[in-house]
Write an enzyme that holds these catalytic residues in place. Structure first.
Site, PDB file in Angstrom:
ATOM      1  N   SER A  98       0.834  -1.212   0.000  1.00  0.00           N
ATOM      2  CA  SER A  98       0.000   0.000   0.000  1.00  0.00           C
ATOM      3  C   SER A  98       0.862   1.253   0.000  1.00  0.00           C
ATOM      4  O   SER A  98       0.615   2.191  -0.763  1.00  0.00           O
ATOM      5  CB  SER A  98      -0.933   0.000   1.213  1.00  0.00           C
ATOM      6  OG  SER A  98      -1.792  -1.110   1.174  1.00  0.00           O
ATOM      7  N   GLN A 131       1.114  -8.990  -6.438  1.00  0.00           N
ATOM      8  CA  GLN A 131       0.706 -10.391  -6.628  1.00  0.00           C
ATOM      9  C   GLN A 131       1.686 -11.151  -7.521  1.00  0.00           C
ATOM     10  O   GLN A 131       1.668 -12.381  -7.560  1.00  0.00           O
ATOM     11  CB  GLN A 131      -0.697 -10.464  -7.238  1.00  0.00           C
ATOM     12  CG  GLN A 131      -1.804 -10.043  -6.301  1.00  0.00           C
ATOM     13  CD  GLN A 131      -2.021 -11.010  -5.150  1.00  0.00           C
ATOM     14  OE1 GLN A 131      -1.766 -12.211  -5.245  1.00  0.00           O
ATOM     15  NE2 GLN A 131      -2.503 -10.479  -4.031  1.00  0.00           N
ATOM     16  N   CYS A 165      -9.879  -6.859   1.234  1.00  0.00           N
ATOM     17  CA  CYS A 165     -10.243  -5.477   1.556  1.00  0.00           C
ATOM     18  C   CYS A 165     -11.720  -5.219   1.328  1.00  0.00           C
ATOM     19  O   CYS A 165     -12.345  -4.445   2.041  1.00  0.00           O
ATOM     20  CB  CYS A 165      -9.433  -4.507   0.709  1.00  0.00           C
ATOM     21  SG  CYS A 165      -7.748  -5.024   0.516  1.00  0.00           S
TER      22      CYS A 165
HETATM   23  C1  LIG Z   1      -1.983  -7.066  -0.953  1.00  0.00           C
HETATM   24  C2  LIG Z   1      -1.933  -6.115  -2.075  1.00  0.00           C
HETATM   25  C3  LIG Z   1      -1.558  -4.772  -1.881  1.00  0.00           C
HETATM   26  C4  LIG Z   1      -1.303  -4.210  -0.515  1.00  0.00           C
HETATM   27  O1  LIG Z   1      -0.130  -4.694   0.070  1.00  0.00           O
HETATM   28  P1  LIG Z   1       0.087  -4.512   1.639  1.00  0.00           P
HETATM   29  O2  LIG Z   1       1.494  -4.933   1.860  1.00  0.00           O
HETATM   30  O3  LIG Z   1      -0.894  -5.418   2.307  1.00  0.00           O
HETATM   31  O4  LIG Z   1      -0.141  -3.080   1.963  1.00  0.00           O
HETATM   32  C5  LIG Z   1      -1.474  -3.953  -2.982  1.00  0.00           C
HETATM   33  N1  LIG Z   1      -1.724  -4.408  -4.223  1.00  0.00           N
HETATM   34  C6  LIG Z   1      -2.076  -5.688  -4.451  1.00  0.00           C
HETATM   35  C7  LIG Z   1      -2.322  -6.132  -5.846  1.00  0.00           C
HETATM   36  C8  LIG Z   1      -2.200  -6.582  -3.386  1.00  0.00           C
HETATM   37  O5  LIG Z   1      -2.562  -7.840  -3.629  1.00  0.00           O
END
Ligand SMILES: *Cc1c(COP(=O)(O)O)cnc(C)c1O
Length: 380
Positions: free
Chosen positions: A70, A178, A323
């Site tokens: 994030s 991902q 989320c």
């Molecule tokens: C999980 C995820 C995030 C956020 O990552 P965090 O480390 O949990 O803040 C952002 N983009 C994608 C595509 C995600 O799967």
């Protein structure tokens, strides 16, 4: 318990755990301190940066440690926007299926006068380089397109989109949270200017990540304070977590061929087993797909009820992204690929890792088949 929610978070690998424990115990000094303990910590940080850079074909100076995906997404988008504002370029291109870390940052920028254009995706959840090329204008300051989707697993044509952006002289950011550790990433061949990574999506610890920024890209600091991360991210570095992240990523990249083969076979087993359920629809691209990603909609049921039934049998899954679950709104990704509101609410995401087994896949297929049948025959 069967854990099939690896797109939400993963178990730490034994290697990553060992590294983390070792440095939690032994490497507690501040890497900015000048004494020997500080220098030792700085060395651990230096090596982690090098390891991570090698995994994505970057240079160590282009790796910035953050608190996770994030924060990396926020910093990438806000940095490009700040540069755009300075040069009077207020147009940003992204897609309708991005993670909320990107989408909500863009929404904020739209409120500040930026012209944010979200490209529509095709029925598989992908955008084409041609779409991006057509959308780019004189005043475009950023293209942000995710590497692979967290809900439906579709892998985007990042290399070709990057090539378009490079040719047009527009900054290109990709949310590779991902993708990292799961499919090969090469920031040079992929024409990437900025890229976001999060450790807990590849068997590393939560709360740590990376923003890659190509040499020459101007980053804005979101956290102000000390001069850590070359002045782009203040705060004492989480050395144990960063070292564990590097170990986890290296492990994934070293073993990628084997684990891709293994996890893809599990995924395809699940896809064919679940496809046999009447009125089930696979979400996402059949071929350009993350190794562990399975996503379905089932006509006539509530995804939340399905999750509860599966949980009773010890199966951890998700309806869409972690989320959006908990909110009653259907997933923006499923709506974007053309699912109706009611069908979008009937979704099930199973995301696998190298720790899942063929026996578990069989159990999941059986449990999902039974649960969907049960929900369809009960009249609530
Ligand atoms: C999980 C995820 C995030 C956020 O990552 P965090 O480390 O949990 O803040 C952002 N983009 C994608 C595509 C995600 O799967």
């Amino acid at each position: 318990m069967i854990y099939a929610d690896n797109a939400a978070s993963t178990a730490m690998s034994e290697t990553a755990c060992k590294v983390m424990m070792k440095y939690l115990n032994e490497c507690y000094a501040n890497p900015s301190s000048l004494h020997r303990a500080g220098c030792d910590a700085a060395k651990v940080l230096f090596e982690a940066r090098q390891t991570i850079a090698e995994c994505i074909c970057a240079r160590p100076r282009e790796i910035f440690f953050t608190s996770g995906g994030s924060e990396s997404d926020n910093q990438a988008v806000l940095s490009a926007a700040a540069a755009g504002r300075r040069s009077g370029k207020m147009h940003i291109i992204s897609t309708a299926v991005e993670h909320h870390a990107v989408l909500n940052t863009l929404e904020k920028l739209a409120g500040e006068g930026f012209d944010v254009q979200l490209l529509e995706v095709d029925q598989n959840g992908s955008v084409s380089p041609q779409q991006v090329e057509k959308a780019i204008r004189e005043d475009t300051c950023l293209v942000s397109v995710m590497y692979a989707n967290n809900e439906i697993g579709t892998v985007m044509p990042v290399r070709e989109i990057g090539a378009v952006c490079r040719r047009k002289g527009v900054l290109f950011h990709t949310d590779a949270v991902q993708a990292a550790g799961h499919i090969p990433i090469n920031v040079i061949d992929d024409n990437i200017d900025m890229l976001s990574i999060s450790a807990h999506k590849f068997h590393g610890p939560k709360g740590t990540g990376v923003l890659y920024a190509r040499k020459g890209v101007m980053l804005e600091s979101l956290i102000n304070g000390g001069a850590q991360e070359r002045g782009k991210r203040a705060g004492t570095e989480n050395v144990p977590a960063i070292a564990a992240m590097a170990a986890a990523l290296k492990e994934c990249c070293d073993e990628m061929q084997n684990s891709t083969q293994y996890v893809c076979a599990l995924r395809d087993k699940l896809i064919s087993g679940i496809s046999a359920i009447a009125q089930s629809t696979l979400n996402g691209d059949l071929k350009k797909r993350l190794p562990g990603s399975v996503s379905f909609c089932f006509e006539g049921i509530e995804g939340e009820s399905l999750l509860l039934l599966l949980d009773k049998q010890g199966i951890c899954a998700s309806s869409g992204s972690a989320c959006t679950s908990g909110s009653l709104e259907p997933s923006h990704v499923l709506l974007a690929i053309g699912r109706s509101r009611s069908l979008a609410k009937s979704s099930l995401r199973l995301s696998l890792s190298r720790y899942n087994t063929p026996q578990q896949a069989d159990q999941i297929i059986k449990a999902v088949t039974q649960a969907v049948m049960q929900l369809r025959t009960s009249d609530c």
